[in-house]
Design an enzyme around this catalytic site. Structure first.
Site, short mmCIF file in Angstrom:
data_model
loop_
_atom_site.label_atom_id
_atom_site.label_comp_id
_atom_site.label_asym_id
_atom_site.label_seq_id
_atom_site.Cartn_x
_atom_site.Cartn_y
_atom_site.Cartn_z
N ARG A 163 -10.63 -11.27 1.75
CA ARG A 163 -11.46 -12.34 1.17
C ARG A 163 -10.74 -13.68 1.22
NH1 ARG A 163 -11.69 -8.99 -4.38
NH2 ARG A 163 -11.42 -7.33 -2.86
N LYS A 212 0.84 -1.20 0.00
CA LYS A 212 0.00 0.00 0.00
C LYS A 212 0.87 1.25 0.00
CE LYS A 212 -4.01 -1.72 2.60
NZ LYS A 212 -5.02 -1.47 1.56
N1 BES Z 1 -8.32 -3.60 4.30
C1 BES Z 1 -8.41 -3.18 2.97
C2 BES Z 1 -9.67 -2.39 2.67
C3 BES Z 1 -9.66 -0.96 3.12
C4 BES Z 1 -8.85 -0.03 2.51
C5 BES Z 1 -10.50 -0.56 4.12
C6 BES Z 1 -8.89 1.29 2.90
C7 BES Z 1 -10.56 0.76 4.52
C8 BES Z 1 -9.74 1.68 3.91
C9 BES Z 1 -8.42 -4.41 2.04
O1 BES Z 1 -7.67 -5.47 2.46
C10 BES Z 1 -7.86 -3.95 0.73
O2 BES Z 1 -6.72 -3.60 0.71
N2 BES Z 1 -8.67 -3.96 -0.31
C11 BES Z 1 -8.25 -3.52 -1.59
C12 BES Z 1 -8.80 -4.48 -2.60
C13 BES Z 1 -8.26 -4.26 -3.98
C14 BES Z 1 -6.79 -4.65 -4.02
C15 BES Z 1 -9.05 -5.11 -4.94
C16 BES Z 1 -8.79 -2.12 -1.80
O3 BES Z 1 -9.91 -1.84 -1.36
O4 BES Z 1 -8.08 -1.29 -2.34
MN MN Z 2 -5.64 -5.29 1.84
#
Ligand code: BES
Ligand code: MN
Ligand code: ZN
Length: 496
Positions: free
Chosen positions: A353, A279
């Site tokens: 997931r 990230k």
């Molecule tokens: N934990 C995150 C989701 C999230 C991100 C919640 C920011 C709250 C704020 C999750 O694991 C994630 O990183 N999801 C990705 C999925 C994507 C790679 C398809 C996302 O939402 O960017």
């Molecule tokens: Mn994630």
């Protein structure tokens, strides 16, 4: 804060402060009118002066009101009398508690719960007052080296109801509100705790301690057990961290022996770096909140245990860290889930997931009447719904309706999102049964579609709480949502 219920005259309470409401256009509530009578119109004179107009949440503190036993009187705006609803009631309660929190008025009597709120009764008003009051004064100061000023804030809050006959209903509301507040506070504490403390092992210890103190059966499955179960998807995420994964299983067995349980599944990523699909740095600290689904399951168990809810409930929490490491999974890796379905990891940041799908398969063994998973799953859900509603997805319409209604009743709302087959194609992979991402379009929906492939054997709903589980910015902190929704949902399931 210590709560009690009473029915009495506002002018006679020997307290540091009494709290009474005023409506918009300077109309006095019954309690305020009573103070006005004994003080020969002192309140009406002040209202005419224009210092408070009754707008929702406006406040005015008065000292030494003639004829009134309490040292102070706090006036709180309730808005237009005919428009007083759940939202404005909660706003008024919050404003009054926040105003008192900064003063040295330890012993308080509030008359706000006497007002009429559209569609709601005494026990609802009391329960909500307790919940909002505890929420308003919550602080996470475990790591502050200097303690907060202990002379400030409310020590005792006496909640008044209009008549003696309402006291019993008030007591019921008090008990419900306190159980809920206790669950919500527990969820917030776990969420707010720094990720170097709040590890999968810590969550497992907390679950065990909760089991001991609250009479729950708690089992913790270790890495070896998880391997034996064949949870290749969950283990794929965990392999990038030195922290060992845990699968926490809780049982609240207060229903009939043969009653099928409701199963709650909570995402417990104690820190989400994204893994090899790292990230960006900004706000990454907030990914300590990626275990808020797990925390909400634990908080809900605390609340229903304190309520002694006559229902069978199972909690399943897969918990691990998502870290980049020499041993971390790579984009392109193929994982074999416990269900036998294979998954091509196209983005290691779509890890929630991957741990949930194996937990959903594990849930089958409990022959559940319904399964609800709770997860901070997608940033896309925040884009779709903002920070007010959790995203709700379900393979069973009647279950979705129950959850929506529970959210409305508890003032912890969700919004029904589609789970149509039209979206499933976005998960196609050339190399495995599915990919773990479905592209940018409808990101929260394709995440739910992914989970639905592992939840075919029972009635299932998924709550995406990415936008509701915590607040950012100056007020950064866990909200404790959706513990109120889940607790209300389970209450409604009793006897079904
Ligand atoms: N934990 C995150 C989701 C999230 C991100 C919640 C920011 C709250 C704020 C999750 O694991 C994630 O990183 N999801 C990705 C999925 C994507 C790679 C398809 C996302 O939402 O960017
Ligand atoms: Mn994630
Ligand atoms: Zn995550």
């Amino acid at each position: 804060m210590e709560f009690s219920i009473k029915s009495g005259n506002p002018e006679k309470q020997r307290k540091d402060c009494v709290v009474v409401g005023v409506y918009e256009a300077r109309k006095l509530s019954e309690a305020a009118a009573s103070l006005d009578r004994v003080s020969d119109g002192y309140l009406s004179t002040i209202l005419r002066g224009g210092d408070i107009d009754g707008k929702v949440g406006s406040i005015l503190l008065l000292h030494g009101v003639p004829g009134v036993a309490a040292e102070r009187v706090l006036l709180v705006g309730l808005g237009k009398e005919r428009e007083l609803n759940e939202r404005s009631y909660r706003q008024a309660v919050r404003a009054s508690i926040k105003a008192l929190a900064g003063l040295s008025s330890g012993d308080v009597a509030t008359f706000i719960a006497e007002v009429v709120v559209q569609k709601q009764d005494v026990s609802w008003r009391v329960s909500q007052l307790v919940e909002v009051a505890v929420d308003s004064v919550y602080r996470f100061d475990r790591f502050k080296s200097k303690p907060a000023d202990s002379k400030k804030g409310i020590a005792k809050l006496q909640v008044h109801v209009s008549q003696r006959a309402d006291v019993a209903a008030g007591e019921v509301g008090l008990k419900q509100g306190q159980a809920l507040a206790s669950g919500v506070s527990f969820t917030k504490d776990l969420g707010n705790l720094a990720p170097n403390y709040c590890t999968p092992t810590y969550l497992a210890e907390q679950a065990k301690a909760l089991g001991k103190s609250h009479g729950l059966q708690v089992e913790v499955l270790e890495q070896g057990d998880i391997e034996k179960l064949g949870m290749g998807s969950f283990l794929g995420v965990a392999q990038g961290s030195v922290q060992p994964p845990k699968l926490i299983v809780l049982h609240h067995k207060k229903g009939k022996k043969n009653q099928k349980p409701v199963v709650l599944v909570g995402k417990g990523i104690t820190f989400d770096t994204g893994g090899i699909s790292l990230k960006p740095g900004a706000d990454m600290d907030e990914m300590k909140y990626d275990m808020c689904g797990a925390a909400s399951v634990l908080g809900t168990f605390k609340a229903i245990a304190e309520l002694g809810l006559p229902l069978n409930v199972v909690g399943i929490i897969p918990t691990c860290e998502n870290m980049p490491d020499a041993n971390a999974m790579r984009p392109g890796d193929i994982l074999t889930s416990m269900s036998g379905q294979t998954i091509e990891v196209l983005n290691t940041d779509a890890e929630g997931r991957l741990i949930l799908c194996d937990a959903l398969t594990y849930a089958e063994r409990f022959e559940p009447q319904a399964v609800v998973d709770i997860a901070t799953l997608t940033g896309a859900c925040v884009i779709a719904l903002g920070h007010h509603a959790s995203g709700l997805f379900s393979n069973k319409d009647s279950l979705a309706q129950e959850l929506l209604q529970a959210g409305t009743a508890a003032q912890d709302r969700a919004w029904h999102m589609p789970l149509w087959d039209d979206y499933q194609g976005q998960l196609d992979s050339n190399f495995a049964d599915m990919g773990n991402i479905g592209g940018r379009a409808g990101g929260s929906i394709t995440a739910a579609c992914f989970l639905s492939r592992f939840a075919k054997k029972y009635d299932w709903a998924h709550l995406d709480i990415a936008g509701t589980a915590w607040k950012s910015g100056k007020e950064k902190g866990a909200t404790g949502r959706p513990v109120p929704l889940l607790t209300e949902f389970l209450k409604q399931r009793v006897g079904k």
